[in-house]
Every structure is written in structure tokens, then in C-alpha cells.
Design a protein around this motif. Structure first.
Motif, short mmCIF file in Angstrom:
data_model
loop_
_atom_site.label_atom_id
_atom_site.label_comp_id
_atom_site.label_asym_id
_atom_site.label_seq_id
_atom_site.Cartn_x
_atom_site.Cartn_y
_atom_site.Cartn_z
N UNK A 3 52.77 37.52 6.22
CA UNK A 3 53.12 37.76 7.63
C UNK A 3 54.41 38.55 7.72
N UNK A 13 58.34 27.74 10.19
CA UNK A 13 58.17 26.43 10.84
C UNK A 13 56.70 26.16 11.15
N UNK A 14 55.93 27.20 11.43
CA UNK A 14 54.53 27.01 11.78
C UNK A 14 53.61 27.00 10.56
N UNK A 15 54.20 27.10 9.37
CA UNK A 15 53.38 26.92 8.17
C UNK A 15 52.97 28.20 7.47
N UNK A 17 53.11 30.96 4.79
CA UNK A 17 53.57 30.76 3.42
C UNK A 17 54.19 32.00 2.77
N UNK A 18 53.75 33.17 3.21
CA UNK A 18 54.31 34.41 2.64
C UNK A 18 54.88 35.21 3.81
N UNK A 59 55.25 30.33 -2.47
CA UNK A 59 55.77 30.78 -1.19
C UNK A 59 56.74 31.94 -1.35
#
Lengths: 62, 346
Positions: A3, A13-15, A17-18, A59
Motif C-alpha cells: 500500500x 493501524x488498520x492491518x 502489512x507492506x 512486514x
């Protein structure tokens, strides 16, 4: 998925990972203040960071 | 009021896990927890028939079970459909949610289920049907059924439904307009003061807890991979074919640029009320970098750029809605053979 977003803390915060820091809220992969060739280089760098994250295990937050 | 009730093989008295593949059957009148439901409905209303189906069979054939339920509701002239309560039972909750959603959509009668907020059916269906929060403790059967009856009667009578906290259903992510005396600024100040004093207050836009997302494995060979571009920045073809709103979007779109080297500014616009769109409308690559990915495709750095980008408007969306959009996008990308995604967010 990688992202690209200027708001990396929200993504994390919303999960997500990259996570790659986008250039700005109004242009995550560009900058209208730059001359066109410099803007393209900037975009290449950001996209490459995203691709690097996709090929790296675990991550990423850049 | 005539009620059709859906329950699983366990509550139907057929058996436990060993009978989870029991076929769907329709029995006249109430069965199992339906007897209590029938009592709570009062003199005027009755459970006219009960659909009993094994959990595995239902979970694997959601569409068939929905079709059977619709035909039973029609045949019995029911005006309310009730499923469960399902508590923490995942397959049961998923089936109950799916069947309620189908009955409500096809027949236009109210449909209610109940389950724990942790039940996987809750996230899948809370936005489309009323799900009473049963918790995970089966001993709460009576109060749960009572809340279902209260809400069912209101819905049937066309009465105004209160907030989730008043009626006992799981928040649906819906935003309703209401007239209030105080301005947003003074409501906010009141909440802040309450927080500082350690008093309780109810947020108007509650922040929902998120679950950790497991990290997907890395792409082993990008030169063989199909890469797709997705954005929540609201880029759409001119004319905004899916009518993305400026915020709270329930829709998304997939837009082909097959055969194009780049996105032409004249062909696109932005529908997003959360940022100044002019820079992206001047050059869409500032949001969806097709030009760069095309170069990388040409040089063999990536196998292929997927020939469409997916887009939605990520602005003020309730999490449940965003999750659904994400799931739908992921399915389309997987079905198209996409290996990995670059998502851009404003």
C-alpha cells in the motif's frame, strides 16, 4: 499487496502489512511542483519501493 | 403475524456434529427453540413452520438453502423470517445470515437472526440484515429471542427502529441523519470533557477494533507475476460510470486500460471529497501509476500489468463496508489471475 499512502500510521493501524510512504495526500505517486522528468523519477522510486516490499518476506514500513 | 423459523440440526434435535450433513427438511409449527419463540410472539402470531438443516450441508450449499427457504416462506404466507439464535456457531451463523439476506431481498419481508459479534456470519451479514447480539452463551436464549421478537414486530409494523444499543442489534455501519440541538463542535467538546472527567460518553462514529491481518508470503519472481493497480482515491473514467459518491461509497469499479501505454487525463476524473482532486485530474498517474508499471512490464521487471485498475472512494467508509468492498475486489483480482497488488491511497 503493498500500500502506497501518505498516511502510513492509518494503514498500519488498520492491518496493512507492506506500507510505503506516498508523496502527498493529493498525489501519492507524483508531485505537480516538479518538472515532468523529475516527477517520473519520483514515481519510479516509489513504485520500486512497493515492488521491493512485495518481494520481501514479512512486514515493511518505509 | 406468521413466522417461518430456520434452525440447524443441533437445535432441531437431530444430532450434533455427526449429523451436520443432515438434509434440509421443513416441519410444521415450532421446533426446539421455536417453541419459546412461539410463546414470546404472543397470541396473535405463530411459528407456522420450521426449516431444519445440517450445518455442513447449509454452509456448502448456501444458495440452495436460500432458495428452499424462500419457497417455504412464500408457500406459508409468512410475514417474518427468523433464523437462529446461532451464538458462536460459525457455519450456523453464516447460513442464517445468508438465508435472511436472501429472504429479505427476494420477498421484501423482514428477516432477523441473532449471533455473537465474533461469529463469522456477523461481519458478513450485519450490514444487510438485523442481527441481534446473542453473545456466545447459549443460556441467553430467552432474552435473545425476546429481543428478536421485539424488533421483528417493529419491522413488520413498519415502526421506526432505534439505534443498535437501544434495540440490541449489531451496528450495521449505517449513518442516519438526525436533528440535534447542539452543533458538532459543542457535542465534541462535551465528549472531550466527559472523557477527561472519566465519565462515559457515546462516540457518534465509533472506531471499530481491527483484527491483525496475516502477512502474505513474498512474491518469489516478479518477472513472472501479474501485478494489478488498485486505488481508494476515487479515480474513474469520465462520466463516473458507477456513480461513486464523494464519501461513504458502497460501490467500486474495475476500469480497463487494455492496449494503452498510459492513462490520458482527458479520459478520467476523480470522485472523492476528501482531497483536492486537481493534481490527479491533471495527471492520473499521480494516483494510479500505469505509466511506470508499463515501463517495468516492457523491461521484464514484472511479468504483466493487469489490464484494468480497480477503484473506489475511500472516504469516511464504515469498516464493515470497506471490508466487503475489499473482499469483492480480491475475488475479482484472484479470478483474473492477478498475483499481487499495489494499492494507492490518498
Amino acid at each position: 499487496m503493498a500500500q502506497v499512502t501518505p498516511m502510513t500510521p492509518v494503514a498500519v493501524a488498520l492491518g496493512s502489512n507492506r506500507v510505503i510512504r506516498g508523496w502527498g495526500i493529493v498525489y501519492p505517486t507524483g508531485d505537480s511542483d516538479l518538472p515532468p522528468n523529475e516527477e517520473r523519477d519520483l514515481r519510479r522510486r516509489i513504485v520500486q519501493q512497493a515492488l521491493d516490499a512485495l518481494t520481501t518476506e514479512g512486514r515493511t514500513e518505509v | 403475524m406468521r413466522v417461518v423459523h430456520y434452525i440447524n440440526q443441533f437445535f432441531g434435535g437431530i444430532g450434533g456434529e455427526e449429523r451436520a450433513d443432515s438434509p434440509l427438511e421443513v416441519r410444521p409449527g415450532p421446533v426446539g427453540p421455536g417453541r419459546l419463540l412461539d410463546q414470546l410472539l404472543g397470541e396473535e402470531s405463530h411459528v407456522v413452520s420450521t426449516i431444519v438443516c445440517g450445518d455442513n450441508l447449509a454452509a456448502e450449499n448456501l444458495d440452495d438453502v436460500a432458495v428452499a427457504a424462500i419457497s417455504e416462506v412464500k408457500a406459508s404466507g409468512a410475514d417474518l423470517f427468523v433464523a437462529g439464535p446461532c451464538f458462536q456457531a460459525g457455519r450456523y451463523g453464516t447460513a442464517a445470515g445468508a438465508v435472511c439476506a436472501a429472504v429479505k431481498e427476494k420477498l421484501g419481508i423482514p428477516a432477523i437472526t441473532a449471533m455473537s459479534v465474533e461469529n463469522p456470519g456477523a461481519d458478513l451479514y450485519r450490514a444487510s440484515v438485523y442481527i441481534i447480539d446473542s453473545g456466545d452463551d447459549v443460556s441467553r436464549m430467552q432474552p435473545t429471542l425476546a429481543a428478536m421478537v421485539r424488533l421483528g414486530k417493529k419491522l413488520s409494523a413498519g415502526e421506526k427502529v432505534g439505534r443498535p444499543s437501544e434495540e440490541g442489534y449489531l451496528p450495521q455501519g449505517a449513518l442516519k441523519s438526525e436533528f440535534v440541538e447542539k452543533s458538532a463542535a459543542s457535542r465534541l467538546a462535551d465528549m472531550l470533557l466527559a472523557k477527561m472527567r472519566g465519565e462515559s460518553f457515546e462516540a457518534e462514529v465509533p472506531i471499530q477494533a481491527t483484527e491483525p491481518v496475516p502477512v502474505p508470503p513474498a512474491v518469489t519472481d516478479l518477472s513472472q507475476a501479474t501485478v494489478a493497480l488498485v486505488t481508494d482515491g476515487g479515480l474513474v473514467p469520465k462520466g463516473n460510470p458507477h456513480q461513486f459518491p464523494l464519501a461513504f461509497s458502497r460501490v467500486w469499479g474495475a476500469y480497463s486500460f487494455a492496449g494503452e501505454e498510459a492513462l490520458a487525463p482527458d479520459d478520467y476524473e476523480v470522485s472523492h471529497g476528501g482531497y483536492d482532486n486537481r493534481h490527479v485530474e491533471q495527471d492520473p498517474h499521480r494516483l494510479v501509476p500505469v505509466d511506470t508499471l508499463r515501463e517495468l512490464e516492457k523491461h521484464g521487471a514484472i511479468g504483466k500489468l493487469h489490464e484494468e485498475f480497480l477503484s473506489t472512494t475511500g472516504n469516511g467508509n464504515p469498516l464493515a463496508n470497506s471490508r466487503r468492498i475489499g473482499r469483492e475486489m480480491a475475488k475479482r483480482l484472484k479470478d483474473s489471475g492477478v498475483d499481487t497488488v499495489v494499492l494507492t491511497s490518498t
